[in-house]
Write a protein that holds these residues in place. Structure first.
Motif, PDB file in Angstrom:
ATOM      1  N   ASP A 283       0.844  -1.199   0.000  1.00  0.00           N
ATOM      2  CA  ASP A 283       0.000   0.000   0.000  1.00  0.00           C
ATOM      3  C   ASP A 283       0.884   1.256   0.000  1.00  0.00           C
ATOM      4  OD1 ASP A 283      -2.151   1.742   0.199  1.00  0.00           O
ATOM      5  OD2 ASP A 283      -2.388   1.481   2.362  1.00  0.00           O
TER       6      ASP A 283
ATOM      7  N   TYR B 164       2.663   1.722   3.270  1.00  0.00           N
ATOM      8  CA  TYR B 164       1.836   1.835   4.473  1.00  0.00           C
ATOM      9  C   TYR B 164       1.553   0.480   5.147  1.00  0.00           C
ATOM     10  CZ  TYR B 164       1.175   6.797   3.786  1.00  0.00           C
ATOM     11  OH  TYR B 164       1.398   8.147   3.671  1.00  0.00           O
TER      12      TYR B 164
ATOM     13  N   HIS C  87      -1.589  -0.220  12.020  1.00  0.00           N
ATOM     14  CA  HIS C  87      -1.428  -1.622  11.647  1.00  0.00           C
ATOM     15  C   HIS C  87       0.026  -1.929  11.300  1.00  0.00           C
ATOM     16  CE1 HIS C  87      -3.023   0.916   8.285  1.00  0.00           C
ATOM     17  NE2 HIS C  87      -1.834   0.618   7.803  1.00  0.00           N
TER      18      HIS C  87
ATOM     19  N   HIS D  79      -0.725  12.427  -1.673  1.00  0.00           N
ATOM     20  CA  HIS D  79      -0.574  11.103  -2.302  1.00  0.00           C
ATOM     21  C   HIS D  79      -1.897  10.337  -2.344  1.00  0.00           C
ATOM     22  CE1 HIS D  79      -0.740  10.296   1.891  1.00  0.00           C
ATOM     23  NE2 HIS D  79      -0.771   9.001   1.674  1.00  0.00           N
TER      24      HIS D  79
ATOM     25  N   ARG E  74      -4.635   5.736  -7.152  1.00  0.00           N
ATOM     26  CA  ARG E  74      -3.834   6.791  -6.524  1.00  0.00           C
ATOM     27  C   ARG E  74      -2.456   6.901  -7.182  1.00  0.00           C
ATOM     28  NH1 ARG E  74      -4.351   5.237  -0.277  1.00  0.00           N
ATOM     29  NH2 ARG E  74      -3.964   3.207  -1.220  1.00  0.00           N
TER      30      ARG E  74
HETATM   31  C1  GLC Z   1      -3.416   6.682   5.293  1.00  0.00           C
HETATM   32  C2  GLC Z   1      -2.546   6.920   4.083  1.00  0.00           C
HETATM   33  C3  GLC Z   1      -3.008   6.070   2.952  1.00  0.00           C
HETATM   34  C4  GLC Z   1      -2.996   4.621   3.384  1.00  0.00           C
HETATM   35  C5  GLC Z   1      -3.750   4.406   4.688  1.00  0.00           C
HETATM   36  C6  GLC Z   1      -3.481   3.050   5.270  1.00  0.00           C
HETATM   37  O1  GLC Z   1      -4.716   7.090   5.096  1.00  0.00           O
HETATM   38  O2  GLC Z   1      -2.544   8.283   3.757  1.00  0.00           O
HETATM   39  O3  GLC Z   1      -2.225   6.270   1.813  1.00  0.00           O
HETATM   40  O4  GLC Z   1      -3.578   3.836   2.367  1.00  0.00           O
HETATM   41  O5  GLC Z   1      -3.375   5.344   5.668  1.00  0.00           O
HETATM   42  O6  GLC Z   1      -2.243   3.007   5.932  1.00  0.00           O
END
Ligand code: GLC
Length: 621
Positions: free
Chosen positions: A119, A122, A162, A371, A496
């Motif tokens: 992600d 993330y 997470h 982003h 995105r």
């Molecule tokens: C936040 C980030 C996003 C990500 C999400 C999960 O919202 O900005 O890009 O997908 O967290 O970590």
């Protein structure tokens, strides 16, 4: 009593906050003295690990706690890989960033994260390790040191809701380690998950439906609010809080100045609720704020709270119990794109009026694009007064900004289109959404001129607001959408990536030629940034209000500070406008220096004016 007494100033900083720390900690983790004592020792350990250089920076910033509120601050957020390949590459490009006026650098997630299940970084599998392709932790520390040498601050995401399913805790949990299982939310069957699903909305309804995932290896259901490979941490467990706070402080000790608390509203879960913004979240943020004040007081917390205004503002905390230093001005951002599409400034006026009424101490991060997608979290209660209903309006906005609406020059793509709810969000770069892409493709010079004017106006408007303006990398050279992600199976599902393309260094070479779109925007932004830094009227302490322009397509913003008054006018319509700015004083145009007739201010379509009245000068004259 401790065997070895704590050093100063740590001891003082801790003791002055001890009562509140205990009160909050024991409310979350009843009577868990062992966990609290671990927490206190951990803070001291991380304090001892802080380098002398960073401690000096802390001391300087403590002397000037408003250091991050200067009107000379300009931020930029970027992906290391897309911008310069590696962390070392970013170091080599610091001259470019400085040339663009950037002194706050937000590096997008760069910690270890499994490819294809990341992600965009993330989903962190190791909070102490940089993604090998980007470099090492030493490279990050060296970059931060270089930045500090140039007066730049570094911001980094702290993905705390997470971990990746590949994180050591998750791997051990899968293998049956009980203590590690307790760091997540595991269920033997779907009974409780189904009960949660009744009240918890979905973040990614199309790309990752549901809030739980069956894990074959563990033979259990695990909570996964975001993607199935992002396992929600259980902050009801004090070990999770202690270890994650230590991870955060570890990053601060590498020289990170601003911690972006990713997805912070989600960190506390409770059955029967929507699992967003629960009171415990605020206690956790307050504890983390105090942890920073004790260990690394030069560090800031930036909360990622993508929610409606009434949910955002509480994350500032109160004056004597502050939580985040900075928060995203998210509703303003969405309302801005609504205004681009509708050419009607009434909602934006209403939204900004509310922001301007908030205490000046609140630090907002202002931005056009980031982003993530643009979610249409607008004030529909207000829009309903004008007969605008949520579902058809979202459809209109998405049609307009994807260029489906007749006459729209915008180019964007939908994100997480949920036809059941009539809800879709939107992606695209600033330039493409303004029409630059279409105009260049059609070689339509008139349209290009208009689209670039709109792009410039939107930036001028962001610079007019109090707070920290943050550019999205590439916007300084009017970067267009990147469609190559469609061919990458790991990215194709997530639109995105359309605005997360690689930096085009060849295009950046044109930045000094004002005849090119790159040069026009680069030069314009630089000029605006300089004027903002030069004039005290842009100070965060200024009074700010809405100026009545008597025209629903022209936004007027007034600012006043110590003898300087600014009237800023923004024409969102497709026609040239002449408006009157009913404000006291003699004005001159800040960009041209020419005297302005405030009763007849001409604004080209998509254009803006910054008019300044210097009362001190007027009196002398
Ligand atoms: C936040 C980030 C996003 C990500 C999400 C999960 O919202 O900005 O890009 O997908 O967290 O970590």
């Amino acid at each position: 009593m401790r065997e070895i007494p704590w050093e100063q100033p740590f001891a003082d900083r801790f003791q002055s906050r001890e009562a509140e720390l205990k009160q909050l900690f024991y409310a979350l983790y009843p009577n868990d003295e062992q966990a609290f004592s671990y927490f206190a020792d951990m803070l001291y350990r991380t304090y001892q690990q802080r380098s002398p250089a960073l401690r000096r920076l802390d001391a300087q910033r403590e002397e000037k706690p408003s250091w991050y509120k200067g009107r000379d601050l300009v931020g930029m957020q970027l992906y290391v890989k897309a911008f310069a390949g590696t962390l070392r590459g970013v170091r080599e490009k610091l001259d470019y960033l400085q040339e663009a006026g950037v002194n706050y650098l937000h590096l997008m997630p760069l910690l270890e994260s499994p490819e294809g299940r990341s992600d965009g970084g993330y989903a962190v599998s190791d909070f102490r390790k940089v993604q090998p392709e980007l470099g090492t932790m030493e490279d990050l520390a060296a970059l931060a040191e270089d930045c500090h040498g140039r007066g730049m601050a570094v911001c980094l995401d702290f993905v705390m809701n997470h971990t990746s399913e590949d994180h050591e805790w998750a791997r051990r949990a899968k293998a049956g380690d009980r203590a590690c299982r307790e760091r997540y939310f595991f269920y033997d069957d779907w009974e409780i998950p189904i009960r949660f699903e009744r009240t918890v909305p979905q973040v990614f309804p199309t790309t990752a439906p549901g809030n739980f995932t069956w894990n074959q290896e563990a033979g259990k259901v695990v909570m996964t609010t975001f993607y199935p490979y992002q396992w929600d941490l259980n902050y009801c467990n004090p070990t999770v809080f202690n270890d994650m706070t230590e991870n955060m402080l570890y990053l601060c000790n590498q020289g990170v100045d601003v911690i972006r608390l990713d997805a912070v509203p989600y960190i506390w879960k409770e059955l029967g609720t929507n699992c967003r913004n629960l009171p415990q979240v605020h206690s956790l943020v307050r504890l983390m704020r105090m942890a920073c004040e004790i260990v690394c007081p030069g560090t800031l917390l930036l909360g990622e709270v993508v929610m409606e205004p009434s949910k955002v503002v509480p994350y500032f905390g109160t004056m004597d119990k502050p939580e985040c230093h900075l928060l995203y001005n998210v509703t303003t951002m969405a309302s801005t794109w609504h205004t681009v599409a509708t050419k009607d400034v009434r909602l934006l006026r209403h939204q900004l009026g509310q922001v301007f009424a908030l205490p000046k101490e609140y630090g907002f991060l202002n931005y056009l694009r980031c982003h993530d997608d643009i979610g249409w979290g607008l004030d529909y209660g207000f829009l309903r007064w004008f007969g605008t209903e949520e579902v058809p309006h979202k459809k209109f906005l998405n049609d307009y900004l994807t260029g489906m609406w007749l006459g729209s020059p915008a180019r964007g793509e939908l994100y997480n289109n949920d036809p059941r709810l009539g809800d879709a969000r939107l992606c695209g770069t600033t330039a493409s959404l303004c029409g630059v892409e279409l105009a260049r493709e059609r070689e339509n010079t008139e349209l290009l001129d208009w689209a670039l004017r709109l792009d410039e106006m939107l930036h001028a408007y962001i610079f007019t607001l109090s707070g920290l303006p943050v550019l999205y990398s590439g916007d300084e050279i009017a970067r267009q959408n990147d469609y190559t992600y469609h061919n990458d199976p790991l990215k194709a599902e997530d639109s995105r990536w359309i605005h997360r393309g690689d930096m085009d260094w060849e295009a950046a070479e044109k930045r000094r030629d004002p005849e090119t779109p790159e040069g026009r925007i680069f030069t314009a932004l630089r000029r605006l940034e300089q004027l903002r830094a030069e004039h005290r009227v842009f100070d965060g302490a200024a009074d700010v209000w809405i100026v009545d322009t008597r025209d629903d397509s022209v936004l007027g913003i007034g600012r006043y500070y110590r003898g300087e008054k600014l009237v800023a006018l923004f024409n969102f319509s497709q026609e040239e406008k002449t408006v009157s700015a009913c404000e006291l004083g003699e004005f001159r145009d800040l960009l041209t220096g020419e005297k302005a007739d405030k009763c007849r201010v001409r604004l080209p379509s998509g254009g803006f004016r910054w008019l300044l009245c210097d009362f001190a000068r007027e009196c002398q004259g």
